[in-house]
Motif scaffolding. Sequence first.
Motif, PDB file in Angstrom:
ATOM      1  N   GLY A 133       0.805  -1.222   0.000  1.00 18.90           N
ATOM      2  CA  GLY A 133       0.000   0.000   0.000  1.00 18.90           C
ATOM      3  C   GLY A 133       0.832   1.262   0.000  1.00 18.90           C
ATOM      4  N   THR A 134       2.155   1.114  -0.056  1.00 18.04           N
ATOM      5  CA  THR A 134       3.057   2.264  -0.082  1.00 18.04           C
ATOM      6  C   THR A 134       3.763   2.307  -1.440  1.00 18.04           C
ATOM      7  OG1 THR A 134       5.053   1.116   0.687  1.00 18.04           O
ATOM      8  CG2 THR A 134       3.480   1.807   2.365  1.00 18.04           C
ATOM      9  N   SER A 135       4.715   3.205  -1.575  1.00 15.24           N
ATOM     10  CA  SER A 135       5.489   3.293  -2.809  1.00 15.24           C
ATOM     11  C   SER A 135       6.840   2.581  -2.688  1.00 15.24           C
ATOM     12  CB  SER A 135       5.729   4.767  -3.169  1.00 15.24           C
ATOM     13  OG  SER A 135       6.534   5.397  -2.177  1.00 15.24           O
ATOM     14  N   LEU A 136       7.045   1.873  -1.587  1.00 21.87           N
ATOM     15  CA  LEU A 136       8.366   1.301  -1.314  1.00 21.87           C
ATOM     16  C   LEU A 136       8.797   0.280  -2.356  1.00 21.87           C
ATOM     17  CD1 LEU A 136       8.012   0.863   2.556  1.00 21.87           C
ATOM     18  CD2 LEU A 136       9.410   2.554   1.346  1.00 21.87           C
ATOM     19  N   THR A 137       7.894  -0.650  -2.695  1.00 32.38           N
ATOM     20  CA  THR A 137       8.255  -1.673  -3.679  1.00 32.38           C
ATOM     21  C   THR A 137       8.467  -1.049  -5.049  1.00 32.38           C
ATOM     22  OG1 THR A 137       6.924  -3.281  -2.441  1.00 32.38           O
ATOM     23  CG2 THR A 137       7.607  -3.897  -4.656  1.00 32.38           C
ATOM     24  N   VAL A 138       7.624  -0.090  -5.402  1.00 34.64           N
ATOM     25  CA  VAL A 138       7.776   0.610  -6.688  1.00 34.64           C
ATOM     26  C   VAL A 138       9.126   1.305  -6.746  1.00 34.64           C
ATOM     27  CG1 VAL A 138       6.903   2.482  -8.129  1.00 34.64           C
ATOM     28  CG2 VAL A 138       5.308   0.890  -7.046  1.00 34.64           C
ATOM     29  N   ASP A 139       9.476   1.984  -5.671  1.00 33.60           N
ATOM     30  CA  ASP A 139      10.756   2.709  -5.632  1.00 33.60           C
ATOM     31  C   ASP A 139      11.937   1.741  -5.747  1.00 33.60           C
ATOM     32  OD1 ASP A 139       9.281   4.988  -5.299  1.00 33.60           O
ATOM     33  OD2 ASP A 139       9.660   5.174  -3.148  1.00 33.60           O
ATOM     34  N   ALA A 140      11.850   0.615  -5.029  1.00 29.47           N
ATOM     35  CA  ALA A 140      12.938  -0.362  -5.070  1.00 29.47           C
ATOM     36  C   ALA A 140      13.055  -0.997  -6.452  1.00 29.47           C
ATOM     37  CB  ALA A 140      12.707  -1.438  -4.008  1.00 29.47           C
ATOM     38  N   LEU A 141      11.923  -1.248  -7.077  1.00 25.89           N
ATOM     39  CA  LEU A 141      11.938  -1.864  -8.401  1.00 25.89           C
ATOM     40  C   LEU A 141      12.526  -0.913  -9.435  1.00 25.89           C
ATOM     41  CD1 LEU A 141      11.111  -4.508  -9.736  1.00 25.89           C
ATOM     42  CD2 LEU A 141       8.889  -3.483 -10.251  1.00 25.89           C
ATOM     43  N   ALA A 142      12.158   0.367  -9.341  1.00 28.50           N
ATOM     44  CA  ALA A 142      12.706   1.348 -10.272  1.00 28.50           C
ATOM     45  C   ALA A 142      14.212   1.498 -10.103  1.00 28.50           C
ATOM     46  CB  ALA A 142      12.012   2.690 -10.051  1.00 28.50           C
ATOM     47  N   ARG A 143      14.682   1.307  -8.898  1.00 26.42           N
ATOM     48  CA  ARG A 143      16.120   1.377  -8.619  1.00 26.42           C
ATOM     49  C   ARG A 143      16.871   0.224  -9.274  1.00 26.42           C
ATOM     50  NH1 ARG A 143      18.514   0.993  -2.428  1.00 26.42           N
ATOM     51  NH2 ARG A 143      20.742   1.201  -2.963  1.00 26.42           N
ATOM     52  N   GLY A 144      16.186  -0.904  -9.422  1.00 27.89           N
ATOM     53  CA  GLY A 144      16.793  -2.085 -10.027  1.00 27.89           C
ATOM     54  C   GLY A 144      17.066  -3.149  -8.999  1.00 27.89           C
ATOM     55  N   PRO A 145      16.471  -4.340  -9.128  1.00 25.12           N
ATOM     56  CA  PRO A 145      16.721  -5.423  -8.181  1.00 25.12           C
ATOM     57  C   PRO A 145      18.188  -5.849  -8.185  1.00 25.12           C
ATOM     58  CG  PRO A 145      14.788  -5.894  -9.516  1.00 25.12           C
ATOM     59  CD  PRO A 145      15.457  -4.713 -10.135  1.00 25.12           C
ATOM     60  N   LEU A 146      18.643  -6.265  -7.001  1.00 28.38           N
ATOM     61  CA  LEU A 146      20.002  -6.765  -6.825  1.00 28.38           C
ATOM     62  C   LEU A 146      19.947  -8.291  -6.894  1.00 28.38           C
ATOM     63  CD1 LEU A 146      22.819  -5.521  -6.138  1.00 28.38           C
ATOM     64  CD2 LEU A 146      22.279  -5.957  -3.731  1.00 28.38           C
ATOM     65  N   LEU A 147      20.704  -8.893  -7.809  1.00 29.57           N
ATOM     66  CA  LEU A 147      20.662 -10.332  -8.021  1.00 29.57           C
ATOM     67  C   LEU A 147      21.854 -11.022  -7.362  1.00 29.57           C
ATOM     68  CD1 LEU A 147      19.673 -10.557 -11.801  1.00 29.57           C
ATOM     69  CD2 LEU A 147      18.181 -10.329  -9.808  1.00 29.57           C
ATOM     70  N   ALA A 148      21.582 -12.138  -6.695  1.00 27.09           N
ATOM     71  CA  ALA A 148      22.642 -12.922  -6.058  1.00 27.09           C
ATOM     72  C   ALA A 148      22.319 -14.400  -6.220  1.00 27.09           C
ATOM     73  CB  ALA A 148      22.766 -12.550  -4.586  1.00 27.09           C
ATOM     74  N   GLY A 149      23.249 -15.229  -5.768  1.00 27.35           N
ATOM     75  CA  GLY A 149      23.083 -16.665  -5.928  1.00 27.35           C
ATOM     76  C   GLY A 149      23.565 -17.111  -7.300  1.00 27.35           C
TER      77      GLY A 149
END
Length: 274
Positions: A200-216
């Motif tokens: 319900g916030t903009s947090l996930t949108v903001d994080a996604l726009a920043r670009g996910p960090l991939l590991a593993g």
Amino acid sequence: MTLLRRPRAALSRHRTWPLCRQCGGVALDMGSARTRAWVAGRGMILDVPTVTFPGTGAVYPIQRGSIVDPQGTARMLDRLLGHRLPRFARPVVVVTAPVLGGPAYRAQARTAVEVLRPRSVLTVPSARAVALAAGADLSRPLLVMDIGAHLTEVVLLVDGAVFDARRTTLGTGDIDDATPSARIGEALADMTTSMLRQDGTSLTVDALARGPLLAGGGALRPEITCRLADRLHVPLRAVPAPHTAAVRGAAKLLEAARTHPSTTGTDPPDDHPH
């Protein structure tokens, strides 16, 4: 698929860890496929299969983000590390833990590492360890996607703490004719979409726009990352040497803890949501 959501008001700031700066230290990342260990002053000394041999053949004590055999895990750690530590050492041990492993995983991990005679045992969410290894700015929302051999997690970090998470018991070790690699990319995209819809916030949108960090190890598989990029239409950022990112992040945390001026030696609270 398992999910966790935590109200933002419940987020806690990272607490300092009062530890002995003179003690040795071990950082551990115990996955279902590989176990990696970093020792203070020596660097990474182990990257081996997660397996033990009780006398009746090979046994795999960790499976898909769960420690199914704590005693077997202890035997494995004793075999791998017991002879590598000074006889009377009481090391500080930092163990990475799947974000959705819960209190059971952390309790079982603590039980298993008792074989190393630790002075303190600390657990850190794998996603946070990955972010530390990458040197990511934790003052901003961050999506971490950890694609392991038998477990894949998508985690939203806010102020360095876990805010939301999803996981699927699917990884690179499952890829075959029946489970193509593209399925993992699809699962990652579906978990991220679910996170977006329920936030319900903009947090996930903001994080996604920043670009996910991939590991593993899956971060090195273009057939997975290309499908994910096609679905999400955002930039993807792989951590350098993504398969060892979690243990390297735990090592950074260990070094910071061991050199902290507080030396009361009390055990700190877990940095996990409950």
